[in-house]
Design an enzyme around this catalytic site. Structure first.
Site, PDB file in Angstrom:
ATOM      1  CB  SER A  94      -1.788  -1.984  -4.422  1.00  0.00           C
ATOM      2  OG  SER A  94      -0.836  -1.661  -3.435  1.00  0.00           O
ATOM      3  CG  ASP A 126      -6.027  -4.072  16.424  1.00  0.00           C
ATOM      4  OD1 ASP A 126      -5.647  -2.884  16.350  1.00  0.00           O
ATOM      5  OD2 ASP A 126      -6.837  -4.475  17.272  1.00  0.00           O
ATOM      6  CG  HIS A 145       0.122   2.889  -5.372  1.00  0.00           C
ATOM      7  ND1 HIS A 145       0.691   1.840  -6.081  1.00  0.00           N
ATOM      8  CD2 HIS A 145      -0.509   2.322  -4.306  1.00  0.00           C
ATOM      9  CE1 HIS A 145       0.434   0.698  -5.459  1.00  0.00           C
ATOM     10  NE2 HIS A 145      -0.298   0.957  -4.397  1.00  0.00           N
TER      11      HIS A 145
END
Length: 265
Positions: free
Chosen positions: A88, A185, A245
């Site tokens: 990924s 964040d 996945h």
């Protein structure tokens, strides 16, 4: 700043594993142990902003690829040459590393990702929201964290995957503190950058490439075949039946059986 890593097996590393978004090197430890039984030692990296590696202020695939390349040269010297496996997000880092530093990569394995915009990463938006809304100040246990996450994250396996990043931080003032051991964040605000693929120009990587897709995943599609072959002329595509996945979690034995003859060649 050095990336955190784990060595699995004995001797000079043969294989380097790069994890996906919200993951960490140890996600590959089971498959790495299986490879070690066949004499292949592995290094499992925590990529920047993940696990026990350092945090950054921007998300930049090329910088990440160069940083892993620097780590390989530092650890293994000028003769560094490894088999590189990336899943990924880590697969994009691995592809870029092979394109930018081909002398370091003996062979490449790209797991369920393509050199293109990964629209499926939009499914991570509710996961980021769930992690951000988990009130860490009032949390008393990991079990409670899972119960709270279950309100927004139905799949128990996905909850456990996310909770691997939750770390207890005991202090004299607060013996039940918790924090996310990833740069939530930055990653949450830059999911479009995580999904992106940079313009790499006309370069290509001439070495052998194994492209492994989960048969139940949509991350690799027919429109990706031509650009993948242009960048990696020796690519061969293999599908793992019954895997989504997260191929290494869904079908570890089947993936290991696919990797072994390629990596041991």
């Amino acid at each position: 700043m050095a990336l955190f890593s784990q060595l699995v097996g004995d001797g000079r590393p043969d294989v380097v594993f790069l994890h996906g978004l919200f993951g960490r090197g140890k996600n590959w430890s089971g498959i790495a142990r299986s490879l070690a039984e066949h004499g292949l030692a592995s290094v499992l990296f925590d990529l920047p902003d993940h696990g026990r590696s350092h945090w950054t202020e921007t998300f930049d695939y090329e910088r990440m690829a160069d940083e892993v390349a620097d780590e390989l040269r530092l650890r293994m010297g000028t003769a560094a040459s490894v088999s590189l496996v990336g899943h990924s997000m880590g697969g994009k880092v691995a592809m870029l590393l092979a394109l930018r530093h081909p002398e370091l990569v003996r062979r490449l394995v790209v797991v369920d990702i393509a050199p293109d915009i990964s629209d499926q990463l939009r499914t991570s938006v509710p996961l980021v929201k769930a992690m951000r809304e988990l009130d860490l100040d009032s949390l008393t246990s990991r079990g409670e964290a899972e119960r709270r996450l279950a309100v927004d994250v139905d799949d128990p396996a996905v909850r456990q995957f996310l909770l691997q990043n939750l770390k207890r931080t005991r202090t004299a003032e607060n013996r039940n503190g918790w924090q996310w051991e990833l740069n939530l964040d930055l990653l949450g605000d830059h999911l479009d950058d995580v999904a992106a693929w940079p313009n790499v120009g006309e370069v290509s990587y001439a070495g052998p490439v194994l492209w492994v897709g989960g048969a139940d995943s949509l991350y690799i599609r027919p429109e990706h075949y031509q650009p993948m072959r242009r960048l990696f002329p020796q690519v061969q595509l293999v599908w793992i039946p019954g895997a989504g996945h997260w191929v290494h979690a869904d079908a570890p034995a089947e993936l290991t059986a696919t990797l072994l003859p390629f990596l041991a060649d």
